[in-house]
Write a protein that holds these residues in place. Structure first.
Motif, PDB file in Angstrom:
ATOM      1  N   GLY A 149      99.441  72.456  40.662  1.00 32.04           N
ATOM      2  CA  GLY A 149      99.433  73.317  41.829  1.00 32.04           C
ATOM      3  C   GLY A 149     100.631  74.223  41.985  1.00 32.04           C
ATOM      4  N   ILE A 150     101.575  74.242  41.033  1.00 30.35           N
ATOM      5  CA  ILE A 150     102.785  75.046  41.193  1.00 30.35           C
ATOM      6  C   ILE A 150     103.079  75.828  39.918  1.00 30.35           C
ATOM      7  CG2 ILE A 150     105.255  75.035  41.686  1.00 30.35           C
ATOM      8  CD1 ILE A 150     104.901  72.434  43.164  1.00 30.35           C
ATOM      9  N   PHE A 151     103.314  77.131  40.075  1.00 31.39           N
ATOM     10  CA  PHE A 151     103.704  77.997  38.965  1.00 31.39           C
ATOM     11  C   PHE A 151     104.988  78.722  39.332  1.00 31.39           C
ATOM     12  CE2 PHE A 151     103.857  82.273  37.135  1.00 31.39           C
ATOM     13  CZ  PHE A 151     103.800  81.988  35.779  1.00 31.39           C
ATOM     14  N   LEU A 152     105.929  78.785  38.392  1.00 32.54           N
ATOM     15  CA  LEU A 152     107.172  79.521  38.566  1.00 32.54           C
ATOM     16  C   LEU A 152     107.249  80.630  37.516  1.00 32.54           C
ATOM     17  CD1 LEU A 152     109.730  76.589  39.051  1.00 32.54           C
ATOM     18  CD2 LEU A 152     108.594  77.948  40.828  1.00 32.54           C
ATOM     19  N   GLY A 153     107.633  81.815  37.933  1.00 32.73           N
ATOM     20  CA  GLY A 153     107.756  82.931  37.008  1.00 32.73           C
ATOM     21  C   GLY A 153     109.044  83.701  37.229  1.00 32.73           C
ATOM     22  N   TYR A 154     109.564  84.292  36.154  1.00 33.80           N
ATOM     23  CA  TYR A 154     110.807  85.060  36.229  1.00 33.80           C
ATOM     24  C   TYR A 154     110.700  86.271  35.296  1.00 33.80           C
ATOM     25  CZ  TYR A 154     115.606  86.531  35.361  1.00 33.80           C
ATOM     26  OH  TYR A 154     116.736  87.282  35.213  1.00 33.80           O
ATOM     27  N   ALA A 155     111.282  87.389  35.729  1.00 32.83           N
ATOM     28  CA  ALA A 155     111.322  88.595  34.901  1.00 32.83           C
ATOM     29  C   ALA A 155     112.676  89.264  35.044  1.00 32.83           C
ATOM     30  CB  ALA A 155     110.220  89.564  35.308  1.00 32.83           C
ATOM     31  N   ILE A 166     109.081  84.555  41.083  1.00 35.55           N
ATOM     32  CA  ILE A 166     107.855  84.304  41.834  1.00 35.55           C
ATOM     33  C   ILE A 166     107.525  82.825  41.794  1.00 35.55           C
ATOM     34  CG2 ILE A 166     106.339  84.732  39.847  1.00 35.55           C
ATOM     35  CD1 ILE A 166     104.305  85.930  41.807  1.00 35.55           C
ATOM     36  N   MET A 167     106.976  82.325  42.902  1.00 33.40           N
ATOM     37  CA  MET A 167     106.472  80.955  42.964  1.00 33.40           C
ATOM     38  C   MET A 167     105.066  81.001  43.552  1.00 33.40           C
ATOM     39  SD  MET A 167     107.929  77.589  45.001  1.00 33.40           S
ATOM     40  CE  MET A 167     109.222  77.275  43.802  1.00 33.40           C
ATOM     41  N   LYS A 168     104.125  80.341  42.873  1.00 31.39           N
ATOM     42  CA  LYS A 168     102.742  80.317  43.341  1.00 31.39           C
ATOM     43  C   LYS A 168     102.295  78.876  43.537  1.00 31.39           C
ATOM     44  CE  LYS A 168      99.815  83.431  42.353  1.00 31.39           C
ATOM     45  NZ  LYS A 168      98.793  84.336  41.788  1.00 31.39           N
ATOM     46  N   PHE A 169     101.586  78.650  44.641  1.00 30.62           N
ATOM     47  CA  PHE A 169     101.002  77.349  44.940  1.00 30.62           C
ATOM     48  C   PHE A 169      99.488  77.489  44.909  1.00 30.62           C
ATOM     49  CE2 PHE A 169     105.105  77.526  47.046  1.00 30.62           C
ATOM     50  CZ  PHE A 169     105.671  76.298  46.707  1.00 30.62           C
ATOM     51  N   TYR A 170      98.830  76.625  44.136  1.00 32.06           N
ATOM     52  CA  TYR A 170      97.370  76.626  44.031  1.00 32.06           C
ATOM     53  C   TYR A 170      96.843  75.414  44.798  1.00 32.06           C
ATOM     54  CZ  TYR A 170      98.436  79.803  40.186  1.00 32.06           C
ATOM     55  OH  TYR A 170      98.918  80.843  39.426  1.00 32.06           O
ATOM     56  N   LEU A 171      96.052  75.668  45.829  1.00 34.00           N
ATOM     57  CA  LEU A 171      95.554  74.604  46.684  1.00 34.00           C
ATOM     58  C   LEU A 171      94.165  74.165  46.264  1.00 34.00           C
ATOM     59  CD1 LEU A 171      96.674  75.998  50.160  1.00 34.00           C
ATOM     60  CD2 LEU A 171      97.972  74.661  48.497  1.00 34.00           C
ATOM     61  N   GLY A 172      93.912  72.857  46.313  1.00 32.54           N
ATOM     62  CA  GLY A 172      92.575  72.337  46.020  1.00 32.54           C
ATOM     63  C   GLY A 172      92.224  72.295  44.566  1.00 32.54           C
ATOM     64  N   ARG A 173      93.214  72.378  43.682  1.00 29.10           N
ATOM     65  CA  ARG A 173      92.922  72.344  42.249  1.00 29.10           C
ATOM     66  C   ARG A 173      92.854  70.919  41.757  1.00 29.10           C
ATOM     67  NH1 ARG A 173      96.586  74.419  38.796  1.00 29.10           N
ATOM     68  NH2 ARG A 173      94.920  74.299  37.302  1.00 29.10           N
ATOM     69  N   GLY A 174      91.907  70.670  40.828  1.00 32.71           N
ATOM     70  CA  GLY A 174      91.705  69.323  40.296  1.00 32.71           C
ATOM     71  C   GLY A 174      90.740  68.547  41.173  1.00 32.71           C
ATOM     72  N   GLY A 175      90.163  67.489  40.654  1.00 29.37           N
ATOM     73  CA  GLY A 175      89.258  66.647  41.440  1.00 29.37           C
ATOM     74  C   GLY A 175      87.888  67.245  41.581  1.00 29.37           C
ATOM     75  N   SER A 176      87.101  66.715  42.509  1.00 29.15           N
ATOM     76  CA  SER A 176      85.686  67.070  42.615  1.00 29.15           C
ATOM     77  C   SER A 176      85.466  68.461  43.157  1.00 29.15           C
ATOM     78  CB  SER A 176      84.970  66.063  43.525  1.00 29.15           C
ATOM     79  OG  SER A 176      85.566  66.055  44.810  1.00 29.15           O
ATOM     80  N   ASN A 177      86.511  69.083  43.758  1.00 31.06           N
ATOM     81  CA  ASN A 177      86.325  70.416  44.305  1.00 31.06           C
ATOM     82  C   ASN A 177      86.685  71.513  43.323  1.00 31.06           C
ATOM     83  OD1 ASN A 177      85.468  69.528  46.833  1.00 31.06           O
ATOM     84  ND2 ASN A 177      87.580  69.206  47.539  1.00 31.06           N
ATOM     85  N   SER A 178      87.142  71.144  42.142  1.00 29.52           N
ATOM     86  CA  SER A 178      87.507  72.153  41.149  1.00 29.52           C
ATOM     87  C   SER A 178      86.281  72.908  40.684  1.00 29.52           C
ATOM     88  CB  SER A 178      88.183  71.488  39.952  1.00 29.52           C
ATOM     89  OG  SER A 178      89.409  70.917  40.340  1.00 29.52           O
TER      90      SER A 178
END
Length: 326
Positions: A265-271, A290-302
């Motif tokens: 659920g977490i991505f970090l990026g730099y340029a 940049i920091m990105k949070f992905y909600l609801g990833r993984g499990g039965s709702n993917s």
């Protein structure tokens, strides 16, 4: 002329070009591939899961009054798998100016085929411009433009875009704001004149191996009365977790990019940008994180890229280990 005198003169040149900077609703990004929703509202409902992102950009380090940008964004697909909502808040500071943009986006997509989808988007909001020349140093301190009272103004924003994509490629065209000339009063128009801007983006994802991908991408900004800005980038993704690449902004900068999928659920990026124009000698480059949070990833709702639930051979939901590469 000494080094600091040249830097001060360069800063004055920045202020002379403020009409171009203010006219662009979308500030400059190097990691534009992670910020598509900020300049194309049609993108907000095409993501697999809701994501929340924060970005900070410090441009032209060591140059007084250089731009800084802070962005907060949300892309949220709805359960009907056709519509999406988005939120975009950007603060862009340059010398004596401080401008905050905020927009809400809506998108609706249709299936052109089993693999191809076309999304339409609209956005609306406003811009708050604060201009205080007492915070700047100018060659002519008696210029009537720079001796007036601080300016505080609000401008409405209405934008639109289209986004066409499949699992491994995408292209989009957008206009961040249709409400341009004629909205400013005479006092503000002496400082800034807004023009229509068009933004084109595209990219293709090549599967080199099961867990290695290569994605070249393109971003073109056209603003009436200003030179066309062309950005080219190429990123490699390894093991669904590590991303590394480079970018080139024509006649402006060369960049290095890196990213890491910390968890599902977490991505970090730099340029980092190094200027290839005259600023390269006096600037420490530009940094962007940049920091990105992905909600609801993984499990039965993917969901997989086509929007349907993805199951393994045993009938159990399959966890998605990485987000789509765009």
């Amino acid at each position: 002329m000494g080094r600091m005198s040249i830097v001060r003169s360069t800063f004055v040149a920045f202020l002379a070009s403020m009409s171009v900077c203010f006219a662009q609703q979308e500030p400059q990004y190097t990691q534009y591939m992670y910020n598509v929703g900020s300049f194309n509202p049609a993108y907000v409902g095409t993501v697999e899961n809701m994501d929340i992102s924060g970005l900070y950009r410090a441009q032209w380090i060591d140059v007084p009054g250089a731009p800084t940008t802070i962005r907060f964004g949300i892309n949220a697909p709805l359960n009907n798998e056709r519509m999406g909502l988005g939120l975009n808040v950007i603060n862009d500071a340059l010398g004596p100016s401080d401008q905050t943009f905020f927009t809400v986006s809506y998108s609706y997509q249709i299936n052109l085929s089993d693999d191809t989808k076309l999304s339409f988007g609209l956005s609306g909001g406003g811009s708050l411009l604060n201009l205080d020349f007492s915070e700047g140093t100018f060659n002519d301190p008696n210029d009537p433009v720079t001796t007036g009272e601080p300016l505080n103004s609000f401008y409405p924003i209405v934008g639109a875009g289209v986004f066409l994509y499949e699992d491994n490629w995408y292209t989009g065209l957008s206009v961040p704001n249709f409400l341009t000339n004629g909205l400013y009063n005479d006092e503000v128009a002496t400082v800034v004149e807004d023009n229509l801007q068009f933004t084109l983006i595209g990219g293709y994802v090549f599967d080199i191996s099961d867990r290695t991908k290569f994605k070249p991408a393109l971003l073109v900004n056209y603003l009436e009365g200003a030179p066309v800005t062309v950005n080219l980038s190429a990123n490699f993704q390894f093991l669904d977790a590590f991303t590394i690449g480079g970018a080139y902004r024509f006649d402006n900068a060369v960049s290095g990019l890196a990213g890491f999928q910390v968890s599902n659920g977490i991505f970090l990026g730099y340029a980092y940008d190094y200027n290839t124009n005259g600023l390269g000698e006096f600037s420490g480059g530009s940094h962007e994180a940049i920091m990105k949070f992905y909600l609801g990833r993984g499990g039965s709702n993917s969901r997989n890229k086509s929007g349907s639930k993805d199951k393994s051979k045993k009938g159990k939901p399959k966890q998605i280990d990485s987000p789509r590469f765009f």
